[in-house]
Design an enzyme around this catalytic site. Structure first.
Site, mmCIF file in Angstrom:
data_model
loop_
_atom_site.group_PDB
_atom_site.id
_atom_site.type_symbol
_atom_site.label_atom_id
_atom_site.label_comp_id
_atom_site.label_asym_id
_atom_site.label_seq_id
_atom_site.Cartn_x
_atom_site.Cartn_y
_atom_site.Cartn_z
ATOM 1 N N LYS A 51 0.679 -1.226 0.082
ATOM 2 C CA LYS A 51 0.149 -0.072 -0.135
ATOM 3 C C LYS A 51 0.694 1.369 -0.024
ATOM 4 O O LYS A 51 0.629 2.149 -0.679
ATOM 5 C CB LYS A 51 -0.936 0.104 1.330
ATOM 6 C CG LYS A 51 -1.948 -1.257 1.285
ATOM 7 C CD LYS A 51 -2.733 -1.456 2.407
ATOM 8 C CE LYS A 51 -3.492 -2.682 2.202
ATOM 9 N NZ LYS A 51 -4.545 -2.897 3.527
ATOM 10 N N GLN A 95 -4.569 -1.791 9.865
ATOM 11 C CA GLN A 95 -4.447 -2.946 9.261
ATOM 12 C C GLN A 95 -4.799 -4.267 10.029
ATOM 13 O O GLN A 95 -4.491 -4.372 11.394
ATOM 14 C CB GLN A 95 -2.885 -3.353 8.824
ATOM 15 C CG GLN A 95 -2.805 -4.504 8.112
ATOM 16 C CD GLN A 95 -3.397 -4.546 6.541
ATOM 17 O OE1 GLN A 95 -3.524 -3.465 5.989
ATOM 18 N NE2 GLN A 95 -3.644 -5.604 6.077
ATOM 19 N N ASP A 118 -10.800 2.344 4.182
ATOM 20 C CA ASP A 118 -11.110 0.906 4.057
ATOM 21 C C ASP A 118 -12.568 1.018 4.005
ATOM 22 O O ASP A 118 -13.004 -0.300 3.484
ATOM 23 C CB ASP A 118 -10.710 0.255 5.233
ATOM 24 C CG ASP A 118 -9.375 -0.404 5.293
ATOM 25 O OD1 ASP A 118 -8.886 -0.689 4.075
ATOM 26 O OD2 ASP A 118 -8.550 -0.531 6.186
#
Ligand code: GUN
Length: 290
Positions: A51, A95, A118
């Site tokens: 990412k 994460q 997200d």
């Protein structure tokens, strides 16, 4: 036909790079994404690296915040509060999975929905469910882009989603059923308690597999001409490689591929598209709220 998620992801990221360049040439700041990585999970570390690398490619500013597994939930919540208050930060991700002593639900609820690139906050899940998403969860978003850009017709098709996780199976099944450009499917969702799973997968025109079990879908479970999207990333022992391991999907690719009209490989299928989905969401956060 094999769907090349890596090449498509590079195309999308090049398109993003051109948009970011246009912004910075006008004297504007670049979009900024941060990632919080807690602990030493090697797969999570690899995903976060990808990412951050993608941010560099498209010209975003990126910040990686890494902390050991033994920090407290309070410390993480304080970091989240700081990020929520940072006017020069457009979006950030925590994460997952988090170490055992964290409540993922509590952590997700603490993220400002405007910065939740997200799309995991219940507010964003709700918007997605009623067809008014601001941020689609990155993996389903990546899959929709793949179906769209490969010109795969979905309207009226029977889509079977294998797996019911919050981050892939559940949103994917909702999105494929919506009255939208990619969507309008009749959707069946199957999971570990489904009675005759093979009878269901055999009905799929589009089969999306996110169950997290190596080579779970075998050739006898797929009819001829199916579009197969493999979301799995599983590490299996392989004595012929240097690391002694190899990545495989949830689909037995070599056996299933000859039956498919389209299939995604692992690696090089859904994974890179997920990263592009996150980049698209970050630019959107910048456009909506900066
Ligand atoms: N873990 C597995 N997939 C994801 C994702 O898309 N975002 C985050 N934050 N964690 C994940």
């Amino acid at each position: 036909m094999i769907i090349d998620g890596k090449a498509l992801s590079e195309t999308i990221q090049e398109e993003l790079r051109i948009q970011v360049e246009a912004l910075t040439q006008k004297g504007k700041r670049a979009p900024h994404l941060a990632a919080i990585l807690i602990g030493e999970n090697p797969a999570s570390a690899a995903y976060v690296r990808n990412k951050i690398r993608a941010c560099e490619k498209v010209g975003f500013k990126s910040t990686l915040v890494q902390r050991p597994a033994n920090i407290s939930e309070g410390e993480l919540l304080a970091m989240i509060a700081d990020m929520n208050n940072d006017n020069l930060l457009d979006g950030y991700i925590v994460q997952l999975p988090l170490p055992e002593h964290f409540s993922e639900e509590k952590v997700t609820l603490a993220i400002d929905p405007r910065k939740d690139v997200d799309g995991f906050h219940p507010y964003n899940v709700g918007l997605m469910t009623i067809g008014k998403a601001q941020y689609l969860p990155a993996t389903p978003f990546g899959i929709l882009m793949m179906l769209e850009r490969y010109g795969i017709e979905t309207a009226g098709k029977h889509c079977v989603v294998v797996g019911r996780s919050n981050i892939v199976g559940t949103p994917m099944s909702i999105l494929m059923s919506r009255n939208s450009k990619v969507g309008n499917c009749t959707v069946t969702m199957v999971h570990s308690r489904t009675k005759d799973l093979k009878a269901e997968t055999l009905r799929a025109d589009i089969l999306i597999v996110a169950i997290g079990k190596a080579n779970f879908v075998t050739a006898d479970m797929v009819k001829d001409g199916t579009v197969v999207i493999d979301v799995g990333i599983n590490s299996v022992p392989d004595s012929t490689t240097k690391s002694g391991q190899r990545l495989v999907g949830d689909v037995d690719f070599l056996a299933v591929a000859p039956k498919c009209s389209f299939i995604t490989p692992v690696p090089g299928g859904v994974g890179p598209m997920t990263v592009s989905g996150l980049m698209m969401n970050t630019l959107k956060a910048y456009e909506l709220y900066s």
